[in-house]
Write an enzyme that holds these catalytic residues in place. Structure first.
Site, PDB file in Angstrom:
ATOM      1  N   ASP B 515     125.526  24.061  55.498  1.00 15.88           N
ATOM      2  CA  ASP B 515     124.468  25.005  55.185  1.00 15.88           C
ATOM      3  C   ASP B 515     125.153  26.360  55.059  1.00 15.88           C
ATOM      4  OD1 ASP B 515     121.866  26.186  55.091  1.00 15.88           O
ATOM      5  OD2 ASP B 515     122.193  26.818  57.148  1.00 15.88           O
ATOM      6  N   THR B 517     123.464  29.925  55.057  1.00 12.86           N
ATOM      7  CA  THR B 517     122.945  31.006  55.897  1.00 12.86           C
ATOM      8  C   THR B 517     122.996  30.625  57.366  1.00 12.86           C
ATOM      9  OG1 THR B 517     121.426  31.364  54.086  1.00 12.86           O
ATOM     10  CG2 THR B 517     121.053  32.632  56.091  1.00 12.86           C
ATOM     11  N   ASP B 709     121.943  24.963  60.764  1.00 12.50           N
ATOM     12  CA  ASP B 709     121.431  25.707  61.915  1.00 12.50           C
ATOM     13  C   ASP B 709     119.916  25.866  61.896  1.00 12.50           C
ATOM     14  OD1 ASP B 709     121.354  27.493  59.751  1.00 12.50           O
ATOM     15  OD2 ASP B 709     121.282  29.175  61.136  1.00 12.50           O
TER      16      ASP B 709
END
Lengths: 61, 816
Positions: B515, B517, B709
């Site tokens: 991922d 960001t 996250d």
């Protein structure tokens, strides 16, 4: 060596008692948490008493 | 005479109101209870007064609203829905709950968390389990509310979170206890049979002067037969039942040869005891049972459970909302909402429903849901999705969907589904087991047949000996032990591995999907590039400090606190920029169009700088001073420092890398380019569903490791071969991942993969060692030279070898 006929069964009775004690300890949850009791012995005294139960000691009630 | 406590008297430790009975006008400090006074004293005597000043400073800042929201979070603890999910009622009207405590790690924490709530009236007991970071609270519902207890614990600096239903945990605890009792019985029996066996072996070695009267020998044989049969029937029953189950589904399982050895060994040993001739194998049999149960017990400790959708949703959205009715607001449970109702969401709160903003203007941070690095503007007519955090001002939202019907609710259902659909891996030990079981059964038959031809009187003895000595206790210990040691060491390095099989799943290199960001990047905007006049930076910070806007906040934070400046004539144009006088200089800060409209055409250099920013997918901010462009600032989400070395290590290990992000594709490609990732593997604008389908698609080609996250990664994390949640991730992602990193950055991921490879090697070494012992034993048994003494010695030696190898394996040690 006929003492063996007494001593060995006696040993087995003691083992049975030990197992019984362990089973009791396990069933009452004494092995559920193995890390916290280790640090709990470090506390100095009993947890403080609840304020609600504490007798007022300044005598001005 | 008693002095009334002033209404505003607050505890100096926890800030709760001081009960009148405890107010002491003479004292310098006031406390709500004796425990707080003690805690205050302890904290002072440790020289930690800073705690209080720090707390005060936090309260005084504008983020006090955030603080209020954080404690609002505990209101849901009193909800009936919360109670249904987590709280257990005991027979005498008391309630009981287990909460996960964040940040508890030492004796002092245990003491604070047990003593402080324990002293509050109405709390019956507060009991900490340090190993699992849990506190078990028992309280009287008439005298105190759970939210108050939770706030009390929170005020000590330990936030709490609810955990799974107590009923399920009680069931597991019962199972744990049962296995522990079996382990104890097996151990006690094995030890005693071994003692008797020592006497029997000693008595049979005549050249050492050993001698035993035949009646004593018979007595000892009967005793060990009794104990042995007990061990096979009671703790050994685990394997007998396992073998029956494996027969029913017609699959070879490790339990099958074990059960066979136990039953035949016990039967033959018993027969030999009755006939008073030949070998009895009860010492080996009981040891086998004990060692195998140790393996089972370790394995049980490594199992992980998947969380349910309802519970996950609970972690993302609040359960009570502020309903607007006739202009007034009232707190209602979220279940009672119907579409069309209006709810109010204050600054710092989480949007509870999917809907349309009808009133108010604010920014919503939906980054954990969408992966977009910039907050989204919320104004009347704009859609708001449940799970986003309202950053600035109160807004009112018309409900379109709530609870499980929201987008995030559907997402959580996907998480649950993916976790259930995931194919179980074929563990290395299981793969070997099939061959092993077949080989043992064939060899035993061969031995029996061959010895029937050579010497029929020894045929059964030798076949039974073979079955017993090849009993796979080292094999049963090999994998769980190696994994246990690795998990323990990894957790000390800040890598929490939740399932024992996660390490084995990482054995074969495949694709690592990252991922962007919050994973590859820090997850918040900052100044990445600055071209032009450095000297105006403090002036820019001073002017931007006047504006409440995410870009302004990022600039101020990156440049640092501005000193004293005289600022006037500030004009803020929403969505464009800000102009004003700082120390007499006129500054214009904003988008290219905004600055152009003030100062006319930009210079060639400025345009070039803007293009350079755009090439790196940064947001360009133009700064003009005294009517001329002076600098260009590029804002973006900076890449973590440790990203490049960590990715290099993964590549060196044979892994392919890819990015899958919800952010703008250009930004994703720019980040990928900086990190040397093939643009074809950098996918932007991916919805959570896209991420999930990407993972499923890639799973056809090989193992996929998903690293993320946010809430938007949760479904992909639970579907991937191994899901890794990075430090600081959303609770839901931590819940759905197999591995959670407790250390910041993505360096732990490279370490995890390297450690997993070393763990696999350790498992292989263990399996090889145990198979080696089995081959030796099988050879001895087939040739008929095995005797119970050799069997009794080889059995523990092989297990000790495996244990030693496991603990010496350098799986997660820091590199020398």
């Amino acid at each position: 060596m006929s003492v063996l006929y007494i001593v060995v069964p006696l040993a087995l009775v003691i083992v049975a008692a030990a197992i019984g004690a362990f089973v009791w300890a396990t069933r009452t949850g004494q092995f559920d948490d193995l890390s916290t009791p280790g640090v709990r012995v470090l506390f100095d005294d009993e947890p403080t008493r609840k304020p609600a139960d504490q007798p007022d000691n300044d005598g001005n009630q | 005479m008693r002095t009334e406590a002033p209404a505003e008297a607050r505890c100096d430790h926890c800030s709760l109101p001081v009960p009148p009975g405890l107010f002491d006008p003479e004292a310098d400090h006031q406390f709500c209870c004796a425990a707080c006074a003690t805690a205050y004293e302890v904290i002072h005597s440790c020289g930690l007064e800073q705690y209080y000043t720090l707390r005060q400073r936090l309260d005084d800042t504008p983020s006090a609203a955030m603080g209020a929201a954080a404690s609002d979070h505990y209101d849901r603890y009193d909800d009936p829905a919360f109670h249904d999910l987590y709280v257990e009622a005991s027979e005498d009207g008391l309630l009981c709950v287990e909460l996960h405590v964040v940040g508890m790690h030492c004796a002092a924490c245990v003491w604070l968390i047990e003593a402080v709530p324990g002293a509050a009236p109405g709390v019956v007991e507060s009991r900490v389990d340090l190993g699992r970071s849990m506190v078990r609270l028992t309280w009287e519902p008439e005298r105190i509310r759970l939210s108050k207890i939770a706030r009390l614990i929170d005020s000590l600096g330990y936030p709490t979170q609810p955990t799974r239903g107590a009923a399920l945990r009680a069931l597991e605890r019962r199972e744990d206890r049962r296995l522990l009792i079996l382990l104890a019985v097996a151990g006690a029996v094995a030890g005693n049979v071994m003692l008797i066996a020592l006497a029997l072996y000693g008595g049979s070695v005549r050249w050492l002067g050993g001698w035993m009267a035949p009646e004593h020998q018979l007595f000892f044989r009967w005793i060990s037969a009794g104990l042995g049969v007990l061990a096979v029937a009671w703790p050994g029953g685990v394997f007998l039942r396992g073998a029956l189950a494996s027969l029913r589904v017609r699959r070879l399982h490790l339990d099958l040869p074990i059960a066979l050895a136990l039953v035949i060994g016990a039967a033959w040993g018993l027969a030999n005891t009755i006939r008073d001739t030949g070998e009895i194998y009860f010492d080996s049999l009981t040891t086998v049972i004990f060692l195998l149960l140790i393996g089972r017990w370790i394995q049980r400790k490594q199992q992980r459970r998947a969380a349910g959708a309802v519970e996950l949703l609970y972690r993302v959205t609040p359960t009570s909302v502020r309903l607007v009715r006739d202009g007034a607001t009232e707190q209602v449970p979220i279940e009672t909402l119907i579409p069309g109702a209006i709810v109010e969401v204050r600054a710092g709160e989480t949007v509870p429903v999917d809907g349309v903003v009808v009133d108010g203007e604010s920014d919503i941070d939906a980054s954990t849901l969408t992966g977009e690095s910039w907050p989204v503007r919320a104004a009347p007519g704009v859609n708001a999705t449940a799970g986003g955090v309202n950053l600035r001002a109160p807004i009112r939202v018309r409900v379109e969907a709530s609870g499980e019907d929201t987008r995030v609710g559907r997402l959580m259902r996907l998480v649950e589904e993916s976790a259930q659909r995931r194919a179980p891996i074929v563990r290395l030990a299981d793969a070997i087991t099939g061959w092993f079981v077949g080989a043992v059964l064939i060899l035993a038959t061969l031995t029996a047949v061959a010895w029937l031809l050579i010497d029929p009187s020894r045929a059964v003895d030798n076949a039974v000996a073979l079955l017993i000595v090849t009993c796979p206790c080292a094999l049963g210990l090999a994998t769980p032990l190696a994994v246990l040691v690795a998990i323990g060491r990894a957790s000390r390095r800040g890598i929490l591995i939740k399932g024992g099989d996660a390490l084995e799943r990482l054995a074969r290199p495949g694709l690592v999907l990252l991922d962007k960001t919050g994973t590859l990047t820090l997850g918040k905007a900052a100044l990445v590039r600055w071209e032009g006049d450095e000297s105006i930076k403090p002036l820019v910070a001073a002017l931007e400090a006047q504006v409440a806007h995410p870009i302004a906040a990022a600039l101020v934070e990156s440049i640092g606190a501005a000193g004293a400046h005289t600022i006037d004539h500030v004009e803020h144009t929403v969505g464009a920029g800000v102009a004003g006088h700082v120390d007499g200089r006129r500054l214009i800060i904003g988008s290219q169009a905004f600055v152009t409209s003030h100062v006319g055409a930009l210079t060639e250099w400025t345009v070039g700088a803007i293009e350079r920013c755009a090439a790196e997918a940064l947001t360009p901010i133009v700064i003009a001073a005294d009517g001329a462009p002076a600098a260009v600032a590029g804002l973006g989400d900076p890449i973590r420092d440790d990203a490049q070395p960590a990715l290099d290590k993964l590549r060196a290990g044979g892994w392919r890398l890819g990015i899958c992000s919800g952010d703008d594709p250009r930004v994703v490609r720019a980040v990928g380019a900086r990190l040397g990732i093939d643009p074809a593997d950098c996918i932007g604008a991916a919805t959570p569903e896209d991420k999930l389908s990407r993972v499923r698609e890639e799973l056809h080609h090989g193992p996929v490791v998903m690293v993320g996250d946010g809430v938007n990664d949760a479904a992909a994390l639970s579907a991937a071969t191994v899901g890794i949640a990075v430090h600081g991730g959303a609770e839901v992602s931590l819940e759905s991942a197999d591995v959670a990193c407790n250390a910041p950055g993505i360096a732990p991921i490279a370490e995890l993969v390297a450690g997993a490879t070393r763990t696999i090697h350790a498992i292989r070494r263990n399996l090889a060692a145990s198979l080696f012992y089995n081959v030796v034993c099988a050879t001895l048994a087939m040739t008929g030279v095995i005797n119970p003494l050799i069997a009794a010695v080889l059995m523990p030696v092989s297990s000790v070898t495996v244990i030693t190898l496991s603990f010496r394996a350098r799986t997660f040690e820091p590199e020398a």
